[in-house]
Write a protein that holds these residues in place. Structure first.
Motif, short mmCIF file in Angstrom:
data_model
loop_
_atom_site.label_atom_id
_atom_site.label_comp_id
_atom_site.label_asym_id
_atom_site.label_seq_id
_atom_site.Cartn_x
_atom_site.Cartn_y
_atom_site.Cartn_z
N ASN A 20 5.11 0.48 -18.53
CA ASN A 20 5.71 1.54 -19.33
C ASN A 20 4.90 2.15 -20.39
O ASN A 20 5.33 2.30 -21.49
CB ASN A 20 7.23 1.32 -19.66
N PHE A 21 3.45 2.22 -20.18
CA PHE A 21 2.70 2.84 -21.03
C PHE A 21 2.91 4.25 -21.58
O PHE A 21 3.59 4.98 -20.77
CB PHE A 21 1.27 2.72 -20.49
N SER A 22 2.91 4.39 -22.76
CA SER A 22 3.07 5.59 -23.39
C SER A 22 1.90 6.64 -23.08
O SER A 22 0.93 6.20 -22.36
CB SER A 22 2.99 5.70 -24.96
N LEU A 23 1.92 7.71 -23.24
CA LEU A 23 0.79 8.86 -22.90
C LEU A 23 -0.45 8.51 -23.50
O LEU A 23 -1.54 8.34 -23.13
CB LEU A 23 1.18 10.36 -23.30
N ARG A 24 -0.20 7.88 -25.22
CA ARG A 24 -1.38 7.66 -25.95
C ARG A 24 -2.21 6.47 -24.91
O ARG A 24 -3.34 6.11 -24.91
CB ARG A 24 -0.91 7.17 -27.00
N ASP A 25 -1.13 5.35 -24.85
CA ASP A 25 -1.83 4.15 -24.03
C ASP A 25 -2.37 4.46 -22.98
O ASP A 25 -3.52 3.81 -22.37
CB ASP A 25 -0.53 3.02 -23.88
N ARG A 26 -1.98 5.47 -22.19
CA ARG A 26 -2.52 5.64 -20.64
C ARG A 26 -3.73 6.41 -20.81
O ARG A 26 -4.56 6.18 -20.20
CB ARG A 26 -1.62 6.73 -19.94
N THR A 27 -3.86 7.22 -21.76
CA THR A 27 -5.13 7.85 -22.04
C THR A 27 -5.97 6.98 -22.64
O THR A 27 -7.24 7.03 -22.10
CB THR A 27 -4.87 9.08 -23.13
N ARG A 28 -5.80 5.99 -23.48
CA ARG A 28 -6.76 5.12 -23.94
C ARG A 28 -7.11 4.00 -22.71
O ARG A 28 -8.18 3.81 -22.68
CB ARG A 28 -6.11 4.27 -25.06
N TYR A 29 -6.22 3.76 -22.05
CA TYR A 29 -6.46 2.73 -20.84
C TYR A 29 -7.32 3.47 -20.10
O TYR A 29 -8.45 2.72 -19.50
CB TYR A 29 -5.18 2.45 -20.20
N LEU A 30 -7.27 4.65 -19.36
CA LEU A 30 -7.95 5.33 -18.48
C LEU A 30 -9.40 5.70 -19.00
O LEU A 30 -10.27 5.68 -18.33
CB LEU A 30 -7.49 6.66 -17.89
N GLN A 31 -9.76 5.75 -20.23
CA GLN A 31 -10.79 6.07 -20.91
C GLN A 31 -11.64 4.62 -20.67
O GLN A 31 -12.89 4.68 -20.54
CB GLN A 31 -10.73 6.55 -22.21
N TYR A 32 -11.11 3.56 -21.18
CA TYR A 32 -11.69 2.18 -21.23
C TYR A 32 -11.97 2.00 -19.81
O TYR A 32 -13.05 1.45 -19.41
CB TYR A 32 -10.91 1.04 -21.72
N LEU A 33 -11.11 2.40 -18.62
CA LEU A 33 -11.50 2.17 -17.25
C LEU A 33 -12.76 2.56 -17.02
O LEU A 33 -13.59 2.04 -16.02
CB LEU A 33 -10.16 2.50 -16.39
N LYS A 34 -12.74 3.91 -17.17
CA LYS A 34 -13.99 4.78 -17.04
C LYS A 34 -15.39 4.28 -17.52
O LYS A 34 -16.41 4.05 -16.91
CB LYS A 34 -13.91 6.28 -17.29
N SER A 35 -15.16 3.59 -18.83
CA SER A 35 -16.52 3.46 -19.62
C SER A 35 -16.78 2.04 -19.43
O SER A 35 -17.83 1.67 -19.68
CB SER A 35 -16.38 3.96 -20.96
N SER A 36 -16.01 1.17 -19.12
CA SER A 36 -16.11 -0.37 -19.33
C SER A 36 -16.66 -1.05 -18.04
O SER A 36 -17.31 -2.06 -18.14
CB SER A 36 -14.81 -1.13 -19.90
#
Length: 323
Positions: free
Chosen positions: A171-187
């Motif tokens: 149940n990620f918040s919008l903030r956590d979803r954005t952060r998560y997907l950014q890390y996913l793309k870059s890491s």
């Protein structure tokens, strides 16, 4: 309150510029009286602090009579209870100024919980908050499809299927979803045709899971990578209708996760297979001579280099967090 002196010096300088530009003798006199002193402490001690701020509002509005001064306060419900209550009680002194408006963005239910943590569970937080809000405007539920399109989230591969699963499961918040997907793309490195099956599993399944777990609960993340609890992964995968579809890459051609299969393949319990891989990666059994540990699923050889590869992906995430 724990702000360095240079920050307060900049505030004092800004107030001096405002005083010079707009006038306001009370402001100028106050600034002259506190030169070389701690601005915050002097404002706290000054009985005229409220009047000084109202004077500041007046001189600005005198210059621009057809405007309003609007303060935006975001995520007050995420602040510590004492601070949230003190802030509300403080800003109410300026509510009577007809050209000063406060816009507060909050999760009202969470803010009520915050207030109760300050005053006690039996306290009527809803009635208390009605003292501060003249109008309440509910925001519509976010259209997740549009949100994903906006941030260019593409769920047409396994990596992003896992990401979507993680975000909904925890149940990620919008903030956590954005952060998560950014890390996913870059890491996580892109897939290569030369990747062994186990490397594909690390990139497509395990790394997205680890990044999401770290965002959700850093303590659980540490437990997982220290080999103390693999249930976090298994619980997530088994929450789906087809858990085996995410781990089939851990099988040999003559193996299956289906107990009754028409092709007479060797049945391998998913929990046992992943438990074995997990112990090899994060347990005490891993060492530089671990090439004999397993000869399954075309995984070739799980070695200490595998864990290093996984942790390097996670360290890149840590480096971005420290920027």
């Amino acid at each position: 309150e724990a702000i360095d002196k240079s920050w307060w010096d900049r505030i004092t300088h800004s107030l001096e510029l405002i005083s010079t530009a707009f006038g306001g003798p009370r402001i100028k006199n106050f600034l002259d009286s506190i030169k070389g002193k701690n601005l915050l402490e002097e404002i706290k001690k000054s009985k005229e602090a409220d009047q000084i701020l109202n004077d500041l509002f007046d001189v600005i509005l005198e210059k621009y009579p057809d405007t309003r001064i609007v303060f935006f306060i975001d995520e007050l419900d995420r602040c510590c209870p004492n601070f949230a209550v003190r802030l509300l009680e403080r800003i109410k002194h300026y509510f009577l100024h007809d050209k000063v408006i406060f816009v507060i963005s909050v999760n009202s239910s969470e803010l009520q919980h915050t207030i109760k943590r300050h005053y006690g569970n039996d306290f009527n937080a809803n009635k208390y908050l009605q003292r501060f809000f003249d109008f309440t405007i509910p925001l519509p539920v976010v259209n997740m499809q549009k949100f994903y399109e906006m941030i260019q989230f593409n769920d047409d591969n396994v990596r992003y299927e896992i990401a979507d699963l993680m975000m909904n499961y925890y149940n990620f918040s919008l903030r956590d979803r954005t952060r998560y997907l950014q890390y996913l793309k870059s890491s996580i490195p892109k897939m290569s045709n030369n990747d062994f099956n186990r490397i594909k599993f690390y990139k497509e399944i395990l790394a997205p899971f680890l990044i999401g777990l770290k965002i959700h609960d850093p303590k659980k993340y540490v437990e997982f990578i220290q080999g103390e609890n693999l249930s976090y992964f298994l619980d997530l995968i088994q929450s789906t209708n087809h858990p085996d579809s995410y781990c089939f890459i851990l099988l040999n051609d003559n193996e299956t996760f289906e107990e009754n299969n028409p092709h007479h393949k060797t049945f391998i319990p998913l929990n046992e297979r992943f438990k074995f891989v997990y112990k090899c990666l994060f347990g005490n059994s891993i060492n530089n001579k671990s090439s004999q540990l397993m000869d399954v699923a075309k995984l070739e050889n799980i070695s200490s280099k595998d864990k290093k590869f996984i942790m390097e992906m996670m360290s890149f995430m840590q480096a971005k967090e420290n920027l």
